[in-house]
Design a protein around this motif. Structure first.
Motif, PDB file in Angstrom:
ATOM      1  N   TYR A 287      76.466  42.963  14.205  1.00 37.62           N
ATOM      2  CA  TYR A 287      77.194  41.849  14.822  1.00 37.62           C
ATOM      3  C   TYR A 287      77.358  42.111  16.314  1.00 37.62           C
ATOM      4  N   PRO A 288      76.692  41.322  17.190  1.00 40.88           N
ATOM      5  CA  PRO A 288      76.672  41.634  18.627  1.00 40.88           C
ATOM      6  C   PRO A 288      78.046  41.756  19.293  1.00 40.88           C
ATOM      7  N   PRO A 289      78.991  40.805  19.075  1.00 40.51           N
ATOM      8  CA  PRO A 289      80.284  40.956  19.753  1.00 40.51           C
ATOM      9  C   PRO A 289      80.998  42.248  19.378  1.00 40.51           C
ATOM     10  N   ALA A 290      80.927  42.619  18.097  1.00 39.00           N
ATOM     11  CA  ALA A 290      81.586  43.851  17.659  1.00 39.00           C
ATOM     12  C   ALA A 290      80.930  45.072  18.295  1.00 39.00           C
ATOM     13  N   ASN A 291      79.617  45.070  18.393  1.00 40.06           N
ATOM     14  CA  ASN A 291      78.923  46.193  19.037  1.00 40.06           C
ATOM     15  C   ASN A 291      79.261  46.281  20.520  1.00 40.06           C
ATOM     16  N   HIS A 292      79.469  45.122  21.154  1.00 37.56           N
ATOM     17  CA  HIS A 292      79.867  45.142  22.567  1.00 37.56           C
ATOM     18  C   HIS A 292      81.235  45.791  22.732  1.00 37.56           C
ATOM     19  N   VAL A 293      82.193  45.393  21.901  1.00 37.11           N
ATOM     20  CA  VAL A 293      83.526  45.998  21.965  1.00 37.11           C
ATOM     21  C   VAL A 293      83.430  47.497  21.685  1.00 37.11           C
ATOM     22  N   ALA A 294      82.639  47.879  20.690  1.00 39.05           N
ATOM     23  CA  ALA A 294      82.476  49.306  20.363  1.00 39.05           C
ATOM     24  C   ALA A 294      81.872  50.069  21.532  1.00 39.05           C
ATOM     25  N   ALA A 295      80.958  49.425  22.255  1.00 44.61           N
ATOM     26  CA  ALA A 295      80.345  50.064  23.423  1.00 44.61           C
ATOM     27  C   ALA A 295      81.390  50.357  24.497  1.00 44.61           C
ATOM     28  N   VAL A 296      82.281  49.393  24.744  1.00 46.43           N
ATOM     29  CA  VAL A 296      83.309  49.587  25.762  1.00 46.43           C
ATOM     30  C   VAL A 296      84.324  50.637  25.307  1.00 46.43           C
ATOM     31  N   VAL A 297      84.692  50.620  24.032  1.00 43.22           N
ATOM     32  CA  VAL A 297      85.598  51.645  23.480  1.00 43.22           C
ATOM     33  C   VAL A 297      84.991  53.032  23.693  1.00 43.22           C
ATOM     34  N   ALA A 298      83.712  53.177  23.364  1.00 41.26           N
ATOM     35  CA  ALA A 298      83.029  54.472  23.518  1.00 41.26           C
ATOM     36  C   ALA A 298      82.969  54.878  24.985  1.00 41.26           C
ATOM     37  N   TYR A 299      82.673  53.909  25.859  1.00 45.17           N
ATOM     38  CA  TYR A 299      82.572  54.225  27.297  1.00 45.17           C
ATOM     39  C   TYR A 299      83.916  54.725  27.832  1.00 45.17           C
ATOM     40  N   GLN A 300      84.989  54.017  27.474  1.00 40.91           N
ATOM     41  CA  GLN A 300      86.308  54.429  27.953  1.00 40.91           C
ATOM     42  C   GLN A 300      86.709  55.796  27.390  1.00 40.91           C
ATOM     43  N   GLY A 301      86.207  56.120  26.216  1.00 45.64           N
ATOM     44  CA  GLY A 301      86.470  57.423  25.626  1.00 45.64           C
ATOM     45  C   GLY A 301      85.506  58.503  26.090  1.00 45.64           C
ATOM     46  N   LYS A 302      84.674  58.154  27.080  1.00 40.70           N
ATOM     47  CA  LYS A 302      83.681  59.075  27.666  1.00 40.70           C
ATOM     48  C   LYS A 302      82.626  59.532  26.655  1.00 40.70           C
ATOM     49  N   LYS A 303      82.420  58.726  25.626  1.00 41.64           N
ATOM     50  CA  LYS A 303      81.341  58.995  24.665  1.00 41.64           C
ATOM     51  C   LYS A 303      80.155  58.113  25.070  1.00 41.64           C
ATOM     52  N   ARG A 313      72.258  47.929  20.661  1.00 35.54           N
ATOM     53  CA  ARG A 313      72.264  47.068  19.474  1.00 35.54           C
ATOM     54  C   ARG A 313      72.535  45.613  19.858  1.00 35.54           C
ATOM     55  N   VAL A 314      73.437  45.413  20.820  1.00 35.65           N
ATOM     56  CA  VAL A 314      73.713  44.048  21.277  1.00 35.65           C
ATOM     57  C   VAL A 314      72.477  43.451  21.923  1.00 35.65           C
ATOM     58  N   LEU A 315      71.885  44.209  22.840  1.00 38.83           N
ATOM     59  CA  LEU A 315      70.772  43.689  23.636  1.00 38.83           C
ATOM     60  C   LEU A 315      69.512  43.489  22.803  1.00 38.83           C
ATOM     61  N   ALA A 316      69.433  44.159  21.662  1.00 34.98           N
ATOM     62  CA  ALA A 316      68.271  43.976  20.791  1.00 34.98           C
ATOM     63  C   ALA A 316      68.212  42.560  20.243  1.00 34.98           C
ATOM     64  N   VAL A 317      69.397  41.942  20.032  1.00 32.97           N
ATOM     65  CA  VAL A 317      69.410  40.573  19.486  1.00 32.97           C
ATOM     66  C   VAL A 317      69.874  39.559  20.522  1.00 32.97           C
ATOM     67  N   ALA A 318      70.527  40.030  21.592  1.00 34.20           N
ATOM     68  CA  ALA A 318      70.998  39.125  22.644  1.00 34.20           C
ATOM     69  C   ALA A 318      70.657  39.747  23.993  1.00 34.20           C
ATOM     70  N   ASP A 320      70.099  38.741  26.891  1.00 30.86           N
ATOM     71  CA  ASP A 320      70.706  38.214  28.106  1.00 30.86           C
ATOM     72  C   ASP A 320      72.225  38.396  28.130  1.00 30.86           C
ATOM     73  N   ARG A 321      72.722  39.251  27.283  1.00 33.54           N
ATOM     74  CA  ARG A 321      74.160  39.507  27.201  1.00 33.54           C
ATOM     75  C   ARG A 321      74.551  40.434  28.343  1.00 33.54           C
ATOM     76  N   MET A 322      74.967  39.850  29.477  1.00 30.72           N
ATOM     77  CA  MET A 322      75.176  40.590  30.711  1.00 30.72           C
ATOM     78  C   MET A 322      76.276  41.665  30.630  1.00 30.72           C
ATOM     79  N   PRO A 323      77.454  41.388  30.034  1.00 29.79           N
ATOM     80  CA  PRO A 323      78.462  42.458  29.955  1.00 29.79           C
ATOM     81  C   PRO A 323      77.959  43.697  29.218  1.00 29.79           C
ATOM     82  N   SER A 324      77.171  43.484  28.165  1.00 30.22           N
ATOM     83  CA  SER A 324      76.623  44.635  27.431  1.00 30.22           C
ATOM     84  C   SER A 324      75.597  45.373  28.281  1.00 30.22           C
ATOM     85  N   LEU A 325      74.846  44.639  29.090  1.00 27.16           N
ATOM     86  CA  LEU A 325      73.889  45.261  30.002  1.00 27.16           C
ATOM     87  C   LEU A 325      74.619  46.126  31.026  1.00 27.16           C
ATOM     88  N   LEU A 326      75.796  45.643  31.478  1.00 25.58           N
ATOM     89  CA  LEU A 326      76.604  46.417  32.422  1.00 25.58           C
ATOM     90  C   LEU A 326      77.082  47.721  31.787  1.00 25.58           C
TER      91      LEU A 326
END
Length: 951
Positions: A287-303, A313-318, A320-326
């Motif tokens: 699920y792309p939105p959930a993977n995006h949130v998980a990506a930010v959680v991991a980034y903030q946790g320095k993982k 995972r987000v970009l594989a199906v979306a 052009d999802r710019m926040p996930s690209l960031l």
């Protein structure tokens, strides 16, 4: 037929509050068949269809959608054609945001006889949930003959589709039309509110939300607006509270749980956010939105590795999802993957050029890549605005300093201090800049000032000590280093810097003791260990070198410098297997690193494991496509693998990347020579010798080119000059090899055999053996040539290149049985080698084994139907098989692919004659005879033309 023509030869600072609005964040694909939560259902009771449906409606009203689906599935198990139950199940799946499952059930309901009008709107909404915005816009026809409520519902779907594509004006028009048709369509007001949220117009969004509440205050999407509005206004605490209430109504909604996690993340509740998003991913891993949130959680946790994985995972199906690209770019940069980070952020900024944080991040990436001019341009766009901040000015200073503009760098640092005079870091940076500008005392004063401002800063004291060392003030540096030891006695830096200062004072015993103290304080410390390695090298203690480097790797297992130094130590000790194992481990631990891959490839080439060399370089080639060292080792691997055509392409890239490097032009020339392209080889070697007239290898290669071009006198002159000059790198092997080529050009085969025999004696490898065998063949000693090759293959049965050469030699000698045996042996390991198949087919043809010849050449054609030589062979075999039509067709194709190949054109004429197509054969033969080139068999062609002209 020209038999020889038939023989083919062997010749890759992220911000937590990312710029996105909750409602628009979630407009991505829903995952089919995935829902959260469990619901109880009385499995023991037996209900009628109507009772199951009543229970399902009741569960739906209560928000227990999982229980509703269980009831409806139970009903459909007994009555699979119940259209009303199918329709209701499809609607429940829409409530669950499961578009794929909803579409399936609604189509079945339609097929079971449900009124198409009642399915039209929910079916369009199911497609919408799958992100099929364009499909809905293309296929959704809203006729005026439809019932008004249906028209209104479809206009909402149209508006949602436009909103999903960010076409907000068209979306607004669709929602307004829906409301004109039905002022009580709650989703029309929700859609308009979402447009204003996306555009930042929260005042109007609240007005539309209030209108929606008047129509249906309990609708889930109306309730969702409360959270969306709070989040859009930056009030994530209120947003989280709103979504927590909502999740109690819809506990199995992956959508609501995802936006709840996002709000919690931005409300500084990472633990809660992670728990909720983990629940979503447990049932909907893609699920792309959930993977995006998980990506930010991991980034903030320095993982950061996890963050990249979730973003991927987000970009594989979306894509052009710019926040996930960031997130992907920022996490890659944190991992040191600079090229991947650059690619992601560059693409992000192309779509979102006004993101200041991303622009600053891009500048950091560009500076890390050494592209200071690009970094300055990236930041300069922000510098022209009126809202400059100290961070921006510091970055501009770093970019200026990196590109060597000390004055500008100092100016930006001074501007930064005007905005933030209490910044110890900027003061320290200004001090270093002053020192770099030659104002050493003033710079050291600034550094001391920064320490006064931040007396507990270990890092600033380290910088001061380093600058004192650079300024040659060893005593002050040693004193500062001892202050560092008092400040942090368990850190190695203070002792290491003291050791460097003592070394500058020539106190080597004291220096070594300081480095040992550093290693005692911090076992495995790289700087201390590498300095002690220098002592061990001078003292010729390889075991001590090894112990120190292994100590580094025990603490820092991915330290590239230690890995490569240890591998080099193994090479110097003659331990090639150990060296390769160490380099393999280095590549495995740093898969994107350039140097370990290059060194491992070189080691593989030294052991003639060229396919492994090519494999290891392909993994980093995409990251460093124009790196000269990498291109050189790839090209050498391709040459050793018998792929001169590929090597030519690689070395052409190398000459573009290093146009003033004589070696790059020589390598290109050597590949062209191996291919047999003598004019271009001479041109490339001329380029090498223009840059470096004394390039030994290029001079020897030029002797070979001149000899093969028949310019024997010039070849002899150049060879004599080489012998006279005795250049560095001149070896007896090179000299004898050059003399052999000159002898071949003079048709002095006895001398050629002598010269190549000497080369083989000095370097007994298969390449030199094959060269000697060719000389013996030309010198009228075929039996000796065959005997040499056969004896070699007894010792080295897996040498496919030599086995192919021997088979070709036997074919040229018309020893067809021996040739066939050689090719058949090769095919056991190289069953898809078109060249081997081609030559074996021609051998069978000469043996009169026509069916075998046809079957074999057709295997070759299936692999390489664009190879003129293979097509030519096929044409002759088809003629022998009396398949004249096929022969004409395939030889016509060969002529088209190789119009300058005279033999192929002659064979085509023969096929036309055999097929009775005399007029066409005559045209081909007349063209052949009219050309301004020498034809060895002119009389034979003239006779064929007479036959073509006869009646």
């Amino acid at each position: 037929m020209n038999k020889q023509a038939r023989i083919s030869t062997y010749r890759s600072s992220l911000r937590s509050k990312l710029p996105s609005v909750l409602s628009s964040v979630m407009l991505l694909m829903a995952v089919g068949g995935m829902t959260l939560g469990l619901a109880a259902c009385d499995q023991k009771a037996s209900y009628t269809l109507e009772q199951h449906m009543d229970r399902a409606k009741d569960f739906r009203m209560k928000g227990d959608l999982r229980a509703a689906t269980i009831e409806l599935k139970a009903a459909l198990k007994d009555t699979p054609d119940a259209a009303a139950a199918r329709l209701l199940l499809g609607q429940v799946y829409i409530d669950m945001e499961d578009g794929l499952a909803a579409e399936k059930e609604l189509q079945l309901a339609k097929k079971a006889g449900v009124d198409p009008l009642s399915v039209m709107a929910p079916l369009a909404e199911a497609l919408q949930l799958q992100g099929e915005y364009q499909k809905n816009l293309k296929e959704l026809i809203i006729g005026t003959d439809l019932p008004v409520p249906t028209q209104s519902a479809l206009y909402v779907v149209r508006g949602d589709a436009y909103r999903g594509l960010s076409n907000y004006d068209e979306a607004r028009e669709a929602y307004e039309t829906a409301l004109k048709l039905n002022s009580n369509n709650v989703l029309g007001y929700v859609g308009l509110a979402n447009i204003d949220i996306a555009r930042g117009n929260l005042t109007d969004a609240k007005k539309f939300r209030d209108l929606a509440v008047r129509v249906d205050p309990s609708h889930v999407k109306v309730l969702t607006l409360d959270g969306d509005l709070a989040a859009a206004g930056g009030d994530y605490k209120t947003a989280a509270a709103a979504f927590e209430k909502l999740i109690k109504l819809r506990p199995d909604s992956i959508f609501i749980r995802t936006v709840l996690a996002w709000s919690q993340l931005n409300n500084n509740q990472p633990k809660e956010a992670k728990e909720n998003i983990s629940k979503v991913l447990a049932v909907a891993p893609d699920y792309p939105p959930a993977n995006h949130v998980a990506a930010v959680v991991a980034y903030q946790g320095k993982k950061f590795a996890e963050a990249v994985d979730y973003a991927d995972r987000v970009l594989a199906v979306a894509p052009d999802r710019m926040p996930s690209l960031l997130v992907q770019g920022a996490a890659n940069f944190a991992l040191g993957r600079k090229e991947q980070a650059y690619a992601a952020i560059n693409r992000y900024l192309a779509a979102v050029p006004g993101d200041i944080g991303a622009r600053k991040l891009m500048a950091r990436i560009q500076m890390a890549l050494g592209r200071s001019d690009d970094a300055f341009q990236t930041l300069n766009i922000l510098a022209k605005s009126d809202n400059k901040d100290s961070e921006l000015l510091n970055l501009l200073a770093q970019a200026s300093l990196q590109k060597g503009d000390l004055a500008m760098g100092r100016s930006y640092l001074e501007q930064s201090l005007e905005l933030n005079p209490a910044s110890a870091s900027t003061t320290a940076q200004l001090g270093m800049t002053q020192i770099a500008s030659g104002n050493v005392d003033k710079g050291l004063s600034e550094l001391e000032k920064s320490i006064t401002m931040d007396p507990k800063s270990f890092e600033k004291r380290v910088i001061l000590t380093l600058e004192q060392l650079r300024a040659g003030k060893s005593d002050e540096a040693i004193a500062s280093a001892r202050q560092l030891q008092k400040l942090e006695p368990k850190r190695a830096a203070g002792f290491t810097l003291e050791g460097i200062g003592l070394a500058e004072k020539k106190d080597l015993a004291g220096s070594k003791a300081a480095f040992e103290a550093a290693l005692k304080a911090e076992p495995g410390n790289q700087n201390a260990s590498f300095n002690l390695v220098r002592f061990a090298v001078v003292e010729k203690k390889p075991d001590e070198v090894k112990r120190l480097l292994e100590g580094v790797l025990k603490v820092h297992p991915k330290d590239q410098k230690a890995q490569l130094m240890l591998a080099d130590l193994a090479r110097e000790g003659g331990h090639q297997v150990e060296r390769i194992a160490l380099l393999e481990k280095a590549v495995e631990s740093q898969p994107g690193a350039r140097e370990p891959a290059i060194f491992l490839a070189q080691a593989y080439l030294e052991t003639r494991d060229y396919m492994k060399a090519l494999a290891v370089t392909q993994k980093v080639q995409s990251i460093y496509p124009n790196d000269p060292a990498l291109l050189e080792v790839i090209g050498q691997g391709e040459m050793m693998a018998g792929q001169p055509e590929n090597a030519i392409i690689t070395f052409e890239k190398l000459t573009s990347a290093a146009p003033r490097d004589a070696q790059s032009h020589y390598l290109l020339g050597s590949a062209l020579l191996a291919q047999g392209n003598l004019p271009r080889a001479r041109e490339a070697l001329d380029g090498a010798l223009r840059i470096n007239p004394k390039h030994t290898a290029a001079r020897f290669a030029m002797v070979q080119v001149l000899a093969n071009l028949g310019q024997v006198e010039q070849a002899n002159e150049l060879l004599a000059t080489l012998v006279h000059d005795k250049p560095a790198g001149l070896s007896p092997v090179s000299l004898d090899e050059a003399q052999g080529y000159v002898a071949l050009a003079k048709k002095d085969y006895g001398q050629a055999i002598t010269s190549f025999g000497t080369v083989y004696k000095l370097q007994p490898n298969s390449v030199n053996l094959r060269r000697l065998s060719e000389a013996k063949m030309l010198g009228g000693k075929p039996d000796a040539a065959v005997a040499d090759l056969t004896a070699w293959l007894v010792k080295y049965p897996n040498d496919t290149a030599t086995r192919f050469h021997l088979a070709n030699t036997n074919l040229g000698l018309k020893r067809f049985d021996a040739a066939a045996q050689g090719y058949e042996t090769l095919l056991k390991t190289e069953k898809n080698n078109p060249l081997v198949l081609n030559n074996l087919a021609w051998t069978y043809h000469n043996k009169g084994q026509t069916p075998e010849a046809v079957r074999t050449i057709e295997k070759a054609l299936a692999l390489r139907s664009d190879q003129p030589d293979i097509l030519d062979t096929a044409g002759s075999i088809y003629m022998g098989a009396k398949r004249l039509g096929d022969a004409v067709t395939i030889l016509r194709k060969a002529v088209d692919l190789a119009p300058q190949a005279l033999d192929i054109r002659r064979h085509y004429a023969e096929a036309l004659l055999a097929a009775g197509r005399k007029r066409e054969a005559g045209e081909v033969l007349r063209d052949l005879l009219a050309g301004n080139y020498a034809i060895d068999n002119r009389k034979e062609i003239e006779h064929m033309l007479q036959l073509a002209n006869s009646k």
